[in-house]
Design a protein around this motif. Sequence first.
Motif, PDB file in Angstrom:
ATOM      1  N   ARG A 176      10.551  86.978   5.104  1.00 14.68           N
ATOM      2  CA  ARG A 176       9.413  86.207   4.592  1.00 14.68           C
ATOM      3  C   ARG A 176       9.259  86.403   3.087  1.00 14.68           C
ATOM      4  O   ARG A 176       9.018  85.465   2.351  1.00 14.68           O
ATOM      5  CB  ARG A 176       8.136  86.649   5.316  1.00 14.68           C
ATOM      6  CG  ARG A 176       6.874  85.967   4.818  1.00 14.68           C
ATOM      7  CD  ARG A 176       6.873  84.499   5.103  1.00 14.68           C
ATOM      8  NE  ARG A 176       6.508  84.207   6.468  1.00 14.68           N
ATOM      9  CZ  ARG A 176       6.428  82.983   6.963  1.00 14.68           C
ATOM     10  NH1 ARG A 176       6.716  81.925   6.205  1.00 14.68           N
ATOM     11  NH2 ARG A 176       6.099  82.781   8.221  1.00 14.68           N
ATOM     12  N   ASN A 187       9.555  82.632   1.658  1.00 15.86           N
ATOM     13  CA  ASN A 187       9.980  81.579   2.570  1.00 15.86           C
ATOM     14  C   ASN A 187       8.722  81.054   3.248  1.00 15.86           C
ATOM     15  O   ASN A 187       8.056  81.772   3.996  1.00 15.86           O
ATOM     16  CB  ASN A 187      10.960  82.117   3.615  1.00 15.86           C
ATOM     17  CG  ASN A 187      11.536  81.018   4.490  1.00 15.86           C
ATOM     18  OD1 ASN A 187      10.911  79.979   4.704  1.00 15.86           O
ATOM     19  ND2 ASN A 187      12.729  81.237   5.007  1.00 15.86           N
ATOM     20  N   TYR A 192       2.083  80.458   5.396  1.00 15.34           N
ATOM     21  CA  TYR A 192       2.018  81.809   4.854  1.00 15.34           C
ATOM     22  C   TYR A 192       1.009  81.818   3.721  1.00 15.34           C
ATOM     23  O   TYR A 192       1.005  80.926   2.867  1.00 15.34           O
ATOM     24  CB  TYR A 192       3.387  82.256   4.344  1.00 15.34           C
ATOM     25  CG  TYR A 192       3.471  83.727   4.044  1.00 15.34           C
ATOM     26  CD1 TYR A 192       3.291  84.673   5.046  1.00 15.34           C
ATOM     27  CD2 TYR A 192       3.741  84.182   2.760  1.00 15.34           C
ATOM     28  CE1 TYR A 192       3.383  86.033   4.784  1.00 15.34           C
ATOM     29  CE2 TYR A 192       3.842  85.538   2.483  1.00 15.34           C
ATOM     30  CZ  TYR A 192       3.650  86.462   3.501  1.00 15.34           C
ATOM     31  OH  TYR A 192       3.744  87.797   3.236  1.00 15.34           O
TER      32      TYR A 192
END
Length: 202
Positions: A176, A187, A192
């Motif tokens: 991530r 990412n 997120y």
Amino acid sequence: MRILAIADVESKYLWDYYEKSKLEDIDLIVSAGDLEAAYLEFLATMAKCPVVYVPGNHDKGYKTKPPEGCICVDDTIYTYKGVRIMGLGGSMNYNYGTYQYSEFDMFMRIVKMKRKLMMNRGIDILLTHAPAKGLNDGSDLPHQGFKCFLKLLRKRKPKLFIHGHVHMNYGREFKRETMFGDTKVINAFDKYIIDVDFDKKK
């Protein structure tokens, strides 16, 4: 600044099970591509902040019906509250589809933005669909990253590099977050949240 980064799959948490509170403290939404226009339009309607985006390699529909109420930053630099966002959508060319580029094509896109980079005195966020070469990309051609992104990161040193394209379920190690020098690489697959201080830019 609290940033909601999204890419590749429409989040049921945000769309199917939407609640007003989920977007209340978001200062900026950035889409790294391969998302339905209707999804971006929904978020733009519900959020109290801009939705900026670049197209992914599966966003052919954006050509004729771009997401309404959203800001396309592809091949440009957009500034929001002092934060400079450079957009480079698309992926490596693997079947000559829409929003697919060779390494040279992507390099030339960056060259053409040299004047904008100089006028803006750099960038704070690099927003792309594809990753950079060797930074959590894939070995297969469609998911290989661009080498020219590495040179851009080394020279411009943005605070964030946000990309999509590499999914959690592709059978490779999924990261991530990682660091490339002083740049945090994110990412944005699915959703997120990033909390970041841009040196108190207004």
